[in-house]
Write a protein that holds these residues in place. Structure first.
Motif, PDB file in Angstrom:
ATOM      1  N   ARG A  92       0.823  -1.217   0.000  1.00 18.48           N
ATOM      2  CA  ARG A  92       0.000   0.000   0.000  1.00 18.48           C
ATOM      3  C   ARG A  92       0.857   1.267   0.000  1.00 18.48           C
ATOM      4  NH1 ARG A  92      -5.021  -2.265   3.695  1.00 18.48           N
ATOM      5  NH2 ARG A  92      -4.681  -4.390   2.987  1.00 18.48           N
ATOM      6  N   GLU A  93       2.028   1.159   0.619  1.00 19.35           N
ATOM      7  CA  GLU A  93       2.921   2.322   0.696  1.00 19.35           C
ATOM      8  C   GLU A  93       3.537   2.671  -0.658  1.00 19.35           C
ATOM      9  OE1 GLU A  93       3.476   4.283   3.189  1.00 19.35           O
ATOM     10  OE2 GLU A  93       3.083   3.179   5.053  1.00 19.35           O
ATOM     11  N   VAL A  94       3.626   1.675  -1.535  1.00 24.37           N
ATOM     12  CA  VAL A  94       4.357   1.892  -2.795  1.00 24.37           C
ATOM     13  C   VAL A  94       3.436   1.849  -4.019  1.00 24.37           C
ATOM     14  CG1 VAL A  94       6.501   0.976  -1.827  1.00 24.37           C
ATOM     15  CG2 VAL A  94       4.944  -0.554  -3.045  1.00 24.37           C
ATOM     16  N   THR A  95       2.116   1.848  -3.763  1.00 17.38           N
ATOM     17  CA  THR A  95       1.138   1.871  -4.855  1.00 17.38           C
ATOM     18  C   THR A  95       0.565   3.278  -4.943  1.00 17.38           C
ATOM     19  OG1 THR A  95       0.589  -0.446  -4.422  1.00 17.38           O
ATOM     20  CG2 THR A  95      -0.993   0.823  -5.717  1.00 17.38           C
ATOM     21  N   TYR A  96       0.463   3.767  -6.160  1.00 16.14           N
ATOM     22  CA  TYR A  96      -0.008   5.155  -6.356  1.00 16.14           C
ATOM     23  C   TYR A  96      -1.357   5.355  -5.680  1.00 16.14           C
ATOM     24  CZ  TYR A  96      -1.256   9.423  -8.979  1.00 16.14           C
ATOM     25  OH  TYR A  96      -1.633  10.693  -9.342  1.00 16.14           O
ATOM     26  N   LEU A  97      -2.321   4.510  -6.040  1.00 21.06           N
ATOM     27  CA  LEU A  97      -3.615   4.511  -5.356  1.00 21.06           C
ATOM     28  C   LEU A  97      -4.017   3.055  -5.145  1.00 21.06           C
ATOM     29  CD1 LEU A  97      -5.542   7.395  -7.172  1.00 21.06           C
ATOM     30  CD2 LEU A  97      -5.084   7.274  -4.717  1.00 21.06           C
ATOM     31  N   PHE A  98      -3.901   2.603  -3.930  1.00 20.11           N
ATOM     32  CA  PHE A  98      -4.176   1.201  -3.594  1.00 20.11           C
ATOM     33  C   PHE A  98      -5.658   0.877  -3.752  1.00 20.11           C
ATOM     34  CE2 PHE A  98      -5.514  -1.865  -0.319  1.00 20.11           C
ATOM     35  CZ  PHE A  98      -4.777  -2.967  -0.708  1.00 20.11           C
ATOM     36  N   ARG A  99      -5.932  -0.350  -4.226  1.00 20.34           N
ATOM     37  CA  ARG A  99      -7.296  -0.868  -4.283  1.00 20.34           C
ATOM     38  C   ARG A  99      -7.361  -2.194  -3.538  1.00 20.34           C
ATOM     39  NH1 ARG A  99      -8.526   3.618  -5.142  1.00 20.34           N
ATOM     40  NH2 ARG A  99      -9.399   4.482  -7.061  1.00 20.34           N
TER      41      ARG A  99
END
Lengths: 455, 455
Positions: free
Chosen positions: B441-448
């Protein structure tokens, strides 16, 4: 670092394009059977791989008419070749021989052994003259054509050149989510996806909101090449329900002109790369000379474009003030004749025919936006975006949108935002027009449309 | 070709990182307000842009206590600065001055004028100590942190290096459709999308079938970096309902070892690029030294890996013979200790715990496949695929799949196919482990995820 191709790990396979430079002697090639010419005394197989085609040859050994004994292995090989079906993938080991009489590359391979990886069914479901829809049913066979293979090599070069252009200029690549919680501009264009907890997700019809988010996040300059989805049923040669969109967005611009200046330079750079790498082959297989566009591209305000089109004798039936497809062809023809250019930016669109987030010019009231036409077809809409949240809300309301549905988007501008703008461009449209093809279906790996969901 | 940044078209904006090399004198910078120190006699503003932060300074002009007249513009500027909210985007014009006493880059700008693009609301909804979920609610603010900005610069470099590696070796880039007509492997993992004509489409959980199609199409070597979707509700730090998958597939391999050899070389190349470009900054902001892995990576058969894990005192509770997350951490720790390596290929998986299309070794009956672990977490499954359609059908039946549902896929092998294999790798997992982060989640642009669909 050595390429895998040359590595002993992958096998001693030699690519067809490497044969001419090799000395005569033992060689092994792998590919699929394009044709078999099974003559009484000699057999020819044209074998194609991803780099070219080569002629394999075998002096036929037939059962003797007088019943005398023949070499069993030679008989078996002849029989194997006689029964090869088109499309069969195999590895041929034999003796490479340079012979300038061989039209196909001046080399041939005398077959020593054939190792069949997977034999094709004898009846090929499509032929050279099959219609587009039939070919799409059997796209994996259709793609074996040299011409179709080249399309995706051109795509690869085009995209890599664009990314390289951006990365050399410190752009950040993003991957925005395609599952969204709310409709953005037009709910009619959205596919719905039942999500967890009885929620409904929507498939993004563009990365618009999320690439603008990157500007509020202080990313400065970003790009994304990714899939987008359109649920409105369009059956034209230019529309798909899923396609690859090329998007960029940049901060601290003065107007949409800064976006246009970047985009024209980007296209010039990418077309140059395509011409350098594939120009000769495109000319041979598509009959098209790749033109590297000069910059700046011509610019024509929409009102003037309509006058020019009218003066050419075409009355645009649309009443909203925009161009229609024939109008786009006409203005492009004019630009071609007057400026010798394949591209033209149409500017100064009225807010009524633009998205609510397009910024408006304070003096004219027209949007700070453009469409880019390439050989008569729109490939891009670009604009400066409205970053002042109060103005943005007003413009949304004007379009009948309810600001509360856009709250997550409006938040991007409530905590500070730079002036910014960008464009979205359909990859398949660019490829179609670059190669002179008649439909994006021809240049899409697997097309998706209202009546096309497979393979 | 000049970068847009330096072009007069974009404005005379100077990037913060360019300031040190500029002479003293007039300058204009644009960015957002990170902090304001509003002292009685002097005001400091830290302004950040996408390249760094700079100190702006203004000698405060306050209303005189004795009521005497003051310079109105100076009073207004002081007042403006006093009321600046964090996050406000502005352009500051003033005089650049080099001063080695200034800790932040050894330069400061004496403010002449501030031009506010968009003022931020005074209350920022997240703080430095906000939890992950709260930060994800306000991801665009969270991304303004230097550390988060770096994540996406690293992502950009990592991807571009991988694409460059492939393109230099003549791979073709494809974009396979995400809308599919039928479930592929596991229907439980698929989002359903109501499509036209009362059909149901499914969102692809991997490009598996379509990248194999490219092999039957004779493309030879392909890659794709694109979105995939998983509908099974997972709440771990390693799972998402939508993520970016890095996929490659190559023809004419001898075994999965050829795929592994390509992948380890690819990762070595890409990590070298990241270290060269961002190594120092990653060390500073993440406390991580980027290690460029040596090749070949260690390889351990699964059965042996389980023995090693057991000998380390961990009993794997799974009964299917696979490793579990703790087992993966244990075997990685072992490899780290014994071989000093961050990566390990686990090989020789039993068919029961692999997809039906994995090819099996004729002698052992085990699959010709691997998992790749990086710092204790699986990032990849790779395999040689079964390209012999009869065998493939048998293996599908064994898994309880009905071949008629797979017909479009099986067709890819009925008309000839080369031996081939490939891998799929999660981009976010690689980034997470490379930067020592605890969640994708920290490295995803917008987490889903199951409970996360916005912003």
């Amino acid at each position: 670092m050595a390429g895998r191709v040359d590595s002993p790990l992958v096998s001693e396979r030699v690519l067809v394009q490497q044969l001419q430079a090799r000395p005569d002697g033992p060689v092994s090639v792998s590919g699929w059977v394009e044709t078999v010419r099974d003559q009484k005394k000699v057999q020819f197989v044209i074998l194609r791989d991803e780099t070219g085609a080569v002629q394999l040859v075998n002096p036929a050994t037939r059962p003797a008419e007088d019943g005398s004994e023949q070499d069993a292995a030679a008989l078996a090989l002849t029989d194997l070749i006689s029964n090869l079906s088109t499309g069969t993938f195999l590895t041929a080991t034999g003796q490479l021989k340079h012979d300038e009489r061989v039209k196909l590359g001046g080399v041939e391979i005398k077959i020593g052994d054939l190792d069949i990886a997977a034999a094709a069914l004898p009846e090929t479901p499509i032929a050279a003259d099959s219609g587009l829809d039939k070919r799409m049913d059997w796209r994996f066979l259709d793609l074996r054509q040299r011409r179709n293979n080249l399309i995706f090599r051109v795509q690869t070069t085009l995209e890599h050149a664009m990314r390289t252009y951006w990365i050399e200029r410190d752009y950040i690549e993003i991957h925005s989510p395609k599952l969204m919680a709310s409709a953005s501009e037009s709910a009619a264009e959205l596919f719905e996806v039942p999500y967890f907890e009885d929620k409904t997700a929507y498939l993004a019809q563009s990365p618009q909101f999320f690439k603008q988010m990157a500007q509020s996040a202080g990313f400065g300059k970003i790009f994304e090449i990714g899939d987008v989805f359109r649920a409105d049923p369009s059956f034209t040669s230019r529309h798909a329900t899923e396609f690859t969109s090329i998007d960029a967005e940049i901060s601290w611009i003065d107007s949409h002109e800064d976006v246009a200046a970047m985009q024209e330079e980007l296209l010039q750079f990418a077309f140059q790369a395509v011409k350098d790498k594939h120009g000769a082959e495109i000319a041979e297989l598509f009959g098209v000379e790749v033109e590297v566009p000069s910059v700046p591209f011509p610019r024509i305000p929409l009102a003037e474009a309509r006058e020019i089109v009218a003066a050419r004798g075409y009355d645009i039936p649309r009443t909203d003030g925009d161009l229609d497809p024939e109008g786009e062809r006409q203005i492009s023809a004019h630009v071609r004749e007057q400026h010798g250019h394949q591209f033209v930016f149409i500017t100064d669109y009225h807010p009524e025919i633009r998205a609510f987030y397009h910024m408006r010019d304070e003096e004219t009231g027209l949007t700070k936006s453009y469409d880019l036409l390439f050989n008569g077809v729109e490939i891009t809409t670009g604009a400066q975006r409205e970053h002042r949240v109060d103005v943005l809300i007003e413009q949304a309301k004007e379009k009948g949108l309810e600001p509360e549905h856009l709250d997550f988007y409006l938040d991007f501008f409530r905590y500070g935002a730079p002036p910014h703008g960008g464009f979205g461009m359909g990859l398949a449209r660019v490829l179609m027009l670059l190669l002179g093809e008649s439909s994006i279906r021809e240049v899409t790996y697997l097309f998706r449309g209202p009546t096309r969901l497979a393979p």
